[in-house]
Write a protein that holds these residues in place. Structure first.
Motif, PDB file in Angstrom:
ATOM      1  N   VAL A  91       0.855  -1.190   0.000  1.00 24.43           N
ATOM      2  CA  VAL A  91       0.000   0.000   0.000  1.00 24.43           C
ATOM      3  C   VAL A  91       0.894   1.245   0.000  1.00 24.43           C
ATOM      4  O   VAL A  91       2.072   1.182   0.345  1.00 24.43           O
ATOM      5  CB  VAL A  91      -0.969   0.014   1.207  1.00 24.43           C
ATOM      6  CG1 VAL A  91      -1.906  -1.186   1.154  1.00 24.43           C
ATOM      7  CG2 VAL A  91      -0.223   0.044   2.525  1.00 24.43           C
ATOM      8  N   ASP A  92       0.312   2.370  -0.360  1.00 23.79           N
ATOM      9  CA  ASP A  92       1.038   3.642  -0.405  1.00 23.79           C
ATOM     10  C   ASP A  92       1.452   4.053   1.008  1.00 23.79           C
ATOM     11  O   ASP A  92       0.603   4.299   1.867  1.00 23.79           O
ATOM     12  CB  ASP A  92       0.142   4.710  -1.030  1.00 23.79           C
ATOM     13  CG  ASP A  92       0.827   6.049  -1.213  1.00 23.79           C
ATOM     14  OD1 ASP A  92       1.971   6.243  -0.736  1.00 23.79           O
ATOM     15  OD2 ASP A  92       0.216   6.934  -1.845  1.00 23.79           O
ATOM     16  N   ALA A  93       2.747   4.139   1.243  1.00 23.17           N
ATOM     17  CA  ALA A  93       3.261   4.491   2.568  1.00 23.17           C
ATOM     18  C   ALA A  93       2.844   5.894   2.983  1.00 23.17           C
ATOM     19  O   ALA A  93       2.615   6.160   4.167  1.00 23.17           O
ATOM     20  CB  ALA A  93       4.783   4.379   2.596  1.00 23.17           C
ATOM     21  N   ARG A  94       2.704   6.799   2.025  1.00 24.91           N
ATOM     22  CA  ARG A  94       2.352   8.185   2.354  1.00 24.91           C
ATOM     23  C   ARG A  94       0.928   8.302   2.883  1.00 24.91           C
ATOM     24  O   ARG A  94       0.600   9.264   3.564  1.00 24.91           O
ATOM     25  CB  ARG A  94       2.563   9.078   1.142  1.00 24.91           C
ATOM     26  CG  ARG A  94       4.050   9.146   0.748  1.00 24.91           C
ATOM     27  CD  ARG A  94       4.244   9.775  -0.586  1.00 24.91           C
ATOM     28  NE  ARG A  94       3.619   8.902  -1.586  1.00 24.91           N
ATOM     29  CZ  ARG A  94       3.590   9.132  -2.866  1.00 24.91           C
ATOM     30  NH1 ARG A  94       4.137  10.224  -3.344  1.00 24.91           N
ATOM     31  NH2 ARG A  94       3.023   8.291  -3.695  1.00 24.91           N
ATOM     32  N   ALA A  95       0.082   7.312   2.590  1.00 26.50           N
ATOM     33  CA  ALA A  95      -1.307   7.323   3.072  1.00 26.50           C
ATOM     34  C   ALA A  95      -1.513   6.329   4.216  1.00 26.50           C
ATOM     35  O   ALA A  95      -2.594   6.277   4.793  1.00 26.50           O
ATOM     36  CB  ALA A  95      -2.251   6.986   1.921  1.00 26.50           C
ATOM     37  N   ALA A  96      -0.491   5.545   4.535  1.00 30.63           N
ATOM     38  CA  ALA A  96      -0.612   4.506   5.565  1.00 30.63           C
ATOM     39  C   ALA A  96      -0.532   5.107   6.970  1.00 30.63           C
ATOM     40  O   ALA A  96      -0.089   6.242   7.165  1.00 30.63           O
ATOM     41  CB  ALA A  96       0.503   3.473   5.390  1.00 30.63           C
ATOM     42  N   THR A  97      -0.964   4.310   7.933  1.00 32.70           N
ATOM     43  CA  THR A  97      -0.799   4.634   9.350  1.00 32.70           C
ATOM     44  C   THR A  97       0.179   3.621   9.915  1.00 32.70           C
ATOM     45  O   THR A  97       0.080   2.427   9.632  1.00 32.70           O
ATOM     46  CB  THR A  97      -2.146   4.555  10.093  1.00 32.70           C
ATOM     47  OG1 THR A  97      -3.052   5.499   9.508  1.00 32.70           O
ATOM     48  CG2 THR A  97      -1.976   4.876  11.567  1.00 32.70           C
ATOM     49  N   PHE A  98       1.105   4.095  10.711  1.00 31.03           N
ATOM     50  CA  PHE A  98       2.156   3.251  11.264  1.00 31.03           C
ATOM     51  C   PHE A  98       1.977   3.095  12.766  1.00 31.03           C
ATOM     52  O   PHE A  98       1.587   4.037  13.448  1.00 31.03           O
ATOM     53  CB  PHE A  98       3.533   3.842  10.946  1.00 31.03           C
ATOM     54  CG  PHE A  98       3.818   3.891   9.481  1.00 31.03           C
ATOM     55  CD1 PHE A  98       4.482   2.854   8.858  1.00 31.03           C
ATOM     56  CD2 PHE A  98       3.390   4.968   8.714  1.00 31.03           C
ATOM     57  CE1 PHE A  98       4.728   2.884   7.491  1.00 31.03           C
ATOM     58  CE2 PHE A  98       3.632   5.009   7.347  1.00 31.03           C
ATOM     59  CZ  PHE A  98       4.297   3.958   6.740  1.00 31.03           C
ATOM     60  N   LEU A  99       2.266   1.898  13.240  1.00 33.56           N
ATOM     61  CA  LEU A  99       2.182   1.592  14.664  1.00 33.56           C
ATOM     62  C   LEU A  99       3.559   1.156  15.148  1.00 33.56           C
ATOM     63  O   LEU A  99       4.184   0.285  14.549  1.00 33.56           O
ATOM     64  CB  LEU A  99       1.171   0.458  14.904  1.00 33.56           C
ATOM     65  CG  LEU A  99       1.127  -0.130  16.309  1.00 33.56           C
ATOM     66  CD1 LEU A  99       0.658   0.910  17.333  1.00 33.56           C
ATOM     67  CD2 LEU A  99       0.227  -1.363  16.340  1.00 33.56           C
ATOM     68  N   ILE A 100       4.009   1.790  16.221  1.00 39.57           N
ATOM     69  CA  ILE A 100       5.207   1.325  16.908  1.00 39.57           C
ATOM     70  C   ILE A 100       4.722   0.734  18.220  1.00 39.57           C
ATOM     71  O   ILE A 100       4.198   1.437  19.079  1.00 39.57           O
ATOM     72  CB  ILE A 100       6.215   2.463  17.156  1.00 39.57           C
ATOM     73  CG1 ILE A 100       6.695   3.024  15.822  1.00 39.57           C
ATOM     74  CG2 ILE A 100       7.398   1.948  17.991  1.00 39.57           C
ATOM     75  CD1 ILE A 100       7.638   4.205  15.937  1.00 39.57           C
ATOM     76  N   SER A 101       4.850  -0.600  18.337  1.00 39.33           N
ATOM     77  CA  SER A 101       4.399  -1.326  19.525  1.00 39.33           C
ATOM     78  C   SER A 101       5.431  -2.390  19.873  1.00 39.33           C
ATOM     79  O   SER A 101       5.742  -3.249  19.045  1.00 39.33           O
ATOM     80  CB  SER A 101       3.043  -1.990  19.274  1.00 39.33           C
ATOM     81  OG  SER A 101       2.703  -2.830  20.362  1.00 39.33           O
ATOM     82  N   GLU A 102       5.917  -2.351  21.087  1.00 43.03           N
ATOM     83  CA  GLU A 102       6.910  -3.335  21.528  1.00 43.03           C
ATOM     84  C   GLU A 102       6.332  -4.740  21.633  1.00 43.03           C
ATOM     85  O   GLU A 102       7.070  -5.700  21.828  1.00 43.03           O
ATOM     86  CB  GLU A 102       7.542  -2.893  22.839  1.00 43.03           C
ATOM     87  CG  GLU A 102       8.412  -1.673  22.648  1.00 43.03           C
ATOM     88  CD  GLU A 102       9.245  -1.335  23.863  1.00 43.03           C
ATOM     89  OE1 GLU A 102       9.339  -2.160  24.799  1.00 43.03           O
ATOM     90  OE2 GLU A 102       9.808  -0.233  23.866  1.00 43.03           O
ATOM     91  N   ASN A 103       5.034  -4.878  21.462  1.00 47.72           N
ATOM     92  CA  ASN A 103       4.399  -6.194  21.472  1.00 47.72           C
ATOM     93  C   ASN A 103       4.313  -6.816  20.082  1.00 47.72           C
ATOM     94  O   ASN A 103       3.841  -7.940  19.937  1.00 47.72           O
ATOM     95  CB  ASN A 103       3.011  -6.112  22.099  1.00 47.72           C
ATOM     96  CG  ASN A 103       3.090  -5.777  23.581  1.00 47.72           C
ATOM     97  OD1 ASN A 103       3.922  -6.335  24.299  1.00 47.72           O
ATOM     98  ND2 ASN A 103       2.255  -4.862  24.021  1.00 47.72           N
ATOM     99  N   ILE A 104       4.748  -6.078  19.056  1.00 46.88           N
ATOM    100  CA  ILE A 104       4.734  -6.591  17.683  1.00 46.88           C
ATOM    101  C   ILE A 104       6.132  -6.399  17.093  1.00 46.88           C
ATOM    102  O   ILE A 104       6.468  -5.327  16.594  1.00 46.88           O
ATOM    103  CB  ILE A 104       3.686  -5.870  16.806  1.00 46.88           C
ATOM    104  CG1 ILE A 104       2.303  -5.959  17.434  1.00 46.88           C
ATOM    105  CG2 ILE A 104       3.681  -6.467  15.400  1.00 46.88           C
ATOM    106  CD1 ILE A 104       1.250  -5.137  16.723  1.00 46.88           C
ATOM    107  N   PRO A 105       6.975  -7.416  17.166  1.00 47.24           N
ATOM    108  CA  PRO A 105       8.333  -7.287  16.625  1.00 47.24           C
ATOM    109  C   PRO A 105       8.338  -7.147  15.102  1.00 47.24           C
ATOM    110  O   PRO A 105       7.493  -7.710  14.420  1.00 47.24           O
ATOM    111  CB  PRO A 105       9.019  -8.591  17.033  1.00 47.24           C
ATOM    112  CG  PRO A 105       8.065  -9.331  17.887  1.00 47.24           C
ATOM    113  CD  PRO A 105       6.716  -8.707  17.769  1.00 47.24           C
ATOM    114  N   SER A 106       9.284  -6.375  14.619  1.00 49.22           N
ATOM    115  CA  SER A 106       9.511  -6.273  13.175  1.00 49.22           C
ATOM    116  C   SER A 106      10.927  -6.779  12.889  1.00 49.22           C
ATOM    117  O   SER A 106      11.739  -6.896  13.807  1.00 49.22           O
ATOM    118  CB  SER A 106       9.318  -4.830  12.701  1.00 49.22           C
ATOM    119  OG  SER A 106      10.225  -3.952  13.327  1.00 49.22           O
ATOM    120  N   PRO A 107      11.237  -7.110  11.644  1.00 54.50           N
ATOM    121  CA  PRO A 107      12.510  -7.776  11.329  1.00 54.50           C
ATOM    122  C   PRO A 107      13.771  -7.062  11.830  1.00 54.50           C
ATOM    123  O   PRO A 107      14.739  -7.707  12.188  1.00 54.50           O
ATOM    124  CB  PRO A 107      12.506  -7.853   9.803  1.00 54.50           C
ATOM    125  CG  PRO A 107      11.059  -7.925   9.455  1.00 54.50           C
ATOM    126  CD  PRO A 107      10.379  -7.023  10.456  1.00 54.50           C
TER     127      PRO A 107
END
Length: 144
Positions: A91-107
């Motif tokens: 999806v278009d990153a410029r229209a996306a919503t981002f979540l920073i949550s320590e309960n959801i690891p990212s790579p």
């Protein structure tokens, strides 16, 4: 007359090869353009496409942002992130919503996930905690 026909064919080939569209990510095969890790996570991958059609693939949104922070070239036509709720769906990153949550690891350990819409991000935030950011806020946060 034949020369014009060959020139027209050549022009068609050149125009067709310079299309600006995402290149499918080959999970388990493609390497990250920033950190060189193999891209395997369908919920966190990202991609940039230049105005000339060159695709840069990333194993995580944070790698894409780090790449952007190091590049002086602003020739980017498409900023794409995987929708956490629909793995593999860019999806278009410029229209996306981002979540920073320590309960959801990212790579890459930034705990960063992208969502196509704010409602989906808010549902996941309510269940996992964290903070929601839009594209501009995210770029500002990662520029520090």
């Amino acid at each position: 007359m034949k020369i014009f026909r060959y020139l027209a064919y050549g022009l068609i080939v050149v125009l067709a090869s310079c299309s600006i569209k995402p290149e499918p990510i080959q999970y388990g095969m493609d390497g990250c353009s920033y950190c060189s890790m193999t891209i395997v996570d369908r919920q966190h991958a990202a991609e940039l496409v230049t105005s000339k059609g060159k695709a840069f693939k990333f194993d995580a949104s944070e790698c894409m942002i780090n790449h952007l922070n190091e590049q002086v070239d602003s020739d980017i036509a498409l900023y794409l992130v995987n929708d956490f709720s629909n793995p593999g769906d860019l999806v278009d990153a410029r229209a996306a919503t981002f979540l920073i949550s320590e309960n959801i690891p990212s790579p890459m350990g930034a705990y960063l996930s992208a969502f196509k819409n704010r409602e989906a991000a808010e549902r996941v935030r309510q269940a996992n905690g964290g903070v929601l950011l839009n594209w501009e806020e995210l770029l500002e946060r990662f520029s520090k």
